[in-house]
Design an enzyme around this catalytic site. Sequence first.
Site, PDB file in Angstrom:
ATOM      1  N   THR A  39       0.828  -1.203   0.000  1.00  0.00           N
ATOM      2  CA  THR A  39       0.000   0.000   0.000  1.00  0.00           C
ATOM      3  C   THR A  39       0.865   1.257   0.000  1.00  0.00           C
ATOM      4  OG1 THR A  39      -1.746  -1.174   1.196  1.00  0.00           O
ATOM      5  CG2 THR A  39      -1.830   1.228   1.222  1.00  0.00           C
ATOM      6  N   HIS A  42       1.917   1.841  -3.428  1.00  0.00           N
ATOM      7  CA  HIS A  42       0.822   2.442  -4.199  1.00  0.00           C
ATOM      8  C   HIS A  42       0.744   3.949  -3.932  1.00  0.00           C
ATOM      9  CE1 HIS A  42      -0.440  -1.313  -5.735  1.00  0.00           C
ATOM     10  NE2 HIS A  42      -1.147  -1.737  -4.695  1.00  0.00           N
TER      11      HIS A  42
END
Length: 338
Positions: A39, A42
């Site tokens: 994450t 990202h």
Amino acid sequence: MLATQYEGNKTFTVFEKEIEAPAAGEVRIKVAYVGVCGTDVHIYHGMMDKRVNIPETIGHEMSGVIDALGDGVTGYEVGDKVVVRPLDDRLAQPSDKGFNHVCEKLKFIGIDSPGAMQEYWNVPAFTLHKLKAETDLKLAALIEPLSVATHDVRMSGLKAGETAVVLGGGPIGLLVAMVAKETGADVIVSEVNETRIAKAKELGLDAVNPIKVDLIDYVRNKTENRLADVVFEVAGVQPALDTMTEVAGIRGRIVMVAIHGEKKPVDLFKFFWKELKLIGARVYEKEDYEKSIALITANEIPFEKMITDVQPLSNIQQVFGNIDSNPDGMKVLMDCQQ
């Protein structure tokens, strides 16, 4: 104290700021290590710019030591080793049915609010899990992603003697495989990256490349044609979705671990034909954290082999750049006290 911020456009800054006293109900943690999560990558790529309050300190896979207590905090002392379960569920509603880890208004600390990639971090005390004094803080930084795995396996209902197939041999996939093996199941990892296959085998796991080996036949041969009792879809790609219904046996359970942001084709006929079950699994609950802490504390599974690099916090820009250029890596830790 030293802190970092994501500034957008694949850019982090490292800066100094004043150490803040914890507010009422908070503790201040001297952060030891922070793992770089998928994450976080990202976020680095700008995929979550609409959600992250830029500029923002990110990071949620962490370990540390309590440095100060805010008013009203009980049950903890300065010097306690802790990890944070980074879920802020204070806006939970009755409609969430008590499943606060997936409540509609859940806030993820380190994404929706400031995270751990700094020397000192103030967090609500209700997010803490206490560790034993002898706990290795490097390994403790794996507790958050390990809790994803323990939750996935618990949701699957996997039992000793069953066969589990894990589609995807990245960090979460291998953690799922290790937890599944710890339950007494026979585990097969399917992964196309040869470096990750080698890592899986180093961890004592059975791993195959579905491009080189027919995975369905491989599992049939391993199970006397019964196929898998549980399939964990961790890869997040269409070939894995195509495979999961093929490799699952009669009344098999498929656990959706990967995040699919768009609708994808799935062979629903196989659900009818074999009476399959599809199980969603998102983050973790308190009991999953406690299970992960117990696994780390027992030190019977070679979790240390998941850590492929440790870098000082000041190298954050280089670390994220290197992750982009080295997809073979597993878990990189930031040392927040260097």
